[in-house]
Design an enzyme around this catalytic site. Structure first.
Site, PDB file in Angstrom:
ATOM      1  N   SER A 107       0.829  -1.196   0.000  1.00 45.53           N
ATOM      2  CA  SER A 107       0.000   0.000   0.000  1.00 45.53           C
ATOM      3  C   SER A 107       0.872   1.258   0.000  1.00 45.53           C
ATOM      4  O   SER A 107       1.672   1.451  -0.909  1.00 45.53           O
ATOM      5  CB  SER A 107      -0.957  -0.041   1.198  1.00 45.53           C
ATOM      6  OG  SER A 107      -2.015   0.868   1.048  1.00 45.53           O
TER       7      SER A 107
ATOM      8  N   GLU B 106      -9.784  -5.444  -5.143  1.00 45.52           N
ATOM      9  CA  GLU B 106      -9.262  -4.193  -4.575  1.00 45.52           C
ATOM     10  C   GLU B 106      -9.671  -2.987  -5.401  1.00 45.52           C
ATOM     11  O   GLU B 106      -9.567  -3.004  -6.627  1.00 45.52           O
ATOM     12  CB  GLU B 106      -7.732  -4.217  -4.533  1.00 45.52           C
ATOM     13  CG  GLU B 106      -7.109  -5.259  -3.661  1.00 45.52           C
ATOM     14  CD  GLU B 106      -5.649  -4.949  -3.414  1.00 45.52           C
ATOM     15  OE1 GLU B 106      -5.322  -3.768  -3.129  1.00 45.52           O
ATOM     16  OE2 GLU B 106      -4.834  -5.875  -3.479  1.00 45.52           O
TER      17      GLU B 106
ATOM     18  N   HIS C 167      -7.213  -6.137  -0.237  1.00 46.74           N
ATOM     19  CA  HIS C 167      -6.044  -5.284  -0.062  1.00 46.74           C
ATOM     20  C   HIS C 167      -5.063  -5.881   0.946  1.00 46.74           C
ATOM     21  O   HIS C 167      -5.430  -6.207   2.072  1.00 46.74           O
ATOM     22  CB  HIS C 167      -6.505  -3.897   0.406  1.00 46.74           C
ATOM     23  CG  HIS C 167      -5.431  -2.864   0.410  1.00 46.74           C
ATOM     24  ND1 HIS C 167      -4.855  -2.394  -0.746  1.00 46.74           N
ATOM     25  CD2 HIS C 167      -4.834  -2.199   1.432  1.00 46.74           C
ATOM     26  CE1 HIS C 167      -3.952  -1.479  -0.437  1.00 46.74           C
ATOM     27  NE2 HIS C 167      -3.913  -1.342   0.869  1.00 46.74           N
TER      28      HIS C 167
END
Length: 299
Positions: free
Chosen positions: A142, A237, A267
């Site tokens: 991320s 996602e 995610h």
């Protein structure tokens, strides 16, 4: 994927109301990220990397001279060594190398470029320990994936030695949030939604900044000369487009690029590797990638 496993993870994530406030959000990510503890055979050691805290891990038989430098996710505003400890240590096991996780400063208390500065401090620390750049893998999930790309770009621009490869899990590469899957996957993503990303981006990069700046949105960076890269992302996602577009940009720049899209995964799913078969398989694949690229860089 074992039947029902991803549904169990989704149930854990939705078992409590979405927290409000940065402190509550940080506590919640630490909680869900550390549901399964680190394996008993992993050796952990806290270290000071200049002004930044870090944590070494070493699993049995791992090569201590080769290192995964890891930056956790959390949108620059949450996440910690604790929340990602199981992921990082099992990635090190899969690759047969040591790991160094970095506790970079978080927004909004420490906005851009604090996290970027701390990422570079982590890299400098490893180099000062005598670890050759070709024996280092840089990775993150991320926002940590964003930091990974930004760090390597900074090294390229300075004409410095580069790591053997990069490993990106569900990377957030576009803070302008122009990806189509932010809308098309919104109904199935249990974690990341546009409004949440807007909050995170505003906390880390004030609106006075141009978010197309490659330092903030590495999707828009010039990637020629970037090291071999593995991108792992789930099909469920909202940030799927951030991975697929970055993979396309890297491939167009002649970067050796491997894109893995994992069906039904959410995610940063490798976080829950103790309870999720596809998370363990993703780490196995990442470990094999790292081993190959480290071997390629042996003099």
């Amino acid at each position: 994927m074992a039947e029902g496993e991803i549904e169990s993870i989704r149930a854990i994530l939705s078992s409590k109301p979405r927290p409000i406030g940065w402190e509550q959000r940080r506590q919640r990510l630490d909680e869900v990220g550390s549901i399964w503890p680190v394996a008993d055979d992993v050796e952990l050691r806290t270290v000071g990397c200049g002004d930044v805290a870090g944590e070494w891990s070493l699993s049995p038989g791992a090569d201590a001279t080769r290192v995964l430098l890891y930056f956790h996710g959390g949108g620059y505003c949450s996440g910690s060594i604790a929340s990602h400890r199981r992921l990082v240590t099992e990635a090190g096991r899969a690759a047969g190398i040591s790991t160094l996780a970095i506790a970079y400063r978080l927004a909004p208390e420490h906005p851009f470029p604090a996290a970027h500065d701390d990422a570079m401090i982590g890299w400098r620390y490893l180099r000062q320990q005598g670890i050759d750049a070709r024996n280092i893998v840089v990775g993150g999930d991320s926002a940590g994936g964003n930091l990974t790309i930004a760090l390597i770009n900074a090294l390229r621009e300075a004409n410095e030695d580069l790591p053997a490869c990069a490993w990106l899990i569900s990377p957030w590469t576009d803070l302008t949030m122009s990806g189509k899957t932010l809308e098309s996957k919104d109904h199935i993503d249990p974690i990341i939604h546009r409004g949440y990303l807007v909050e995170l981006a505003d906390a880390y990069a004030p609106t006075s900044l141009d978010r197309r700046n490659p330092l903030l949105s590495p999707l828009f960076s010039v990637l020629a000369g970037f090291p071999p890269t593995l991108i792992q992302v789930g099909s469920a996602e909202t940030l799927l487009s951030d991975s697929t577009r970055f993979a396309e940009a890297a491939a167009e720049a002649n970067v050796a690029t491997t894109l893995e899209v994992w069906p039904e995964m959410i995610h940063a799913w490798p976080l829950w590797n103790a309870g999720l078969t596809d998370a363990r398989l993703a780490l196995k694949s990442a470990g094999q990638f790292m081993k190959r690229r480290l071997l390629d860089r042996v003099p």
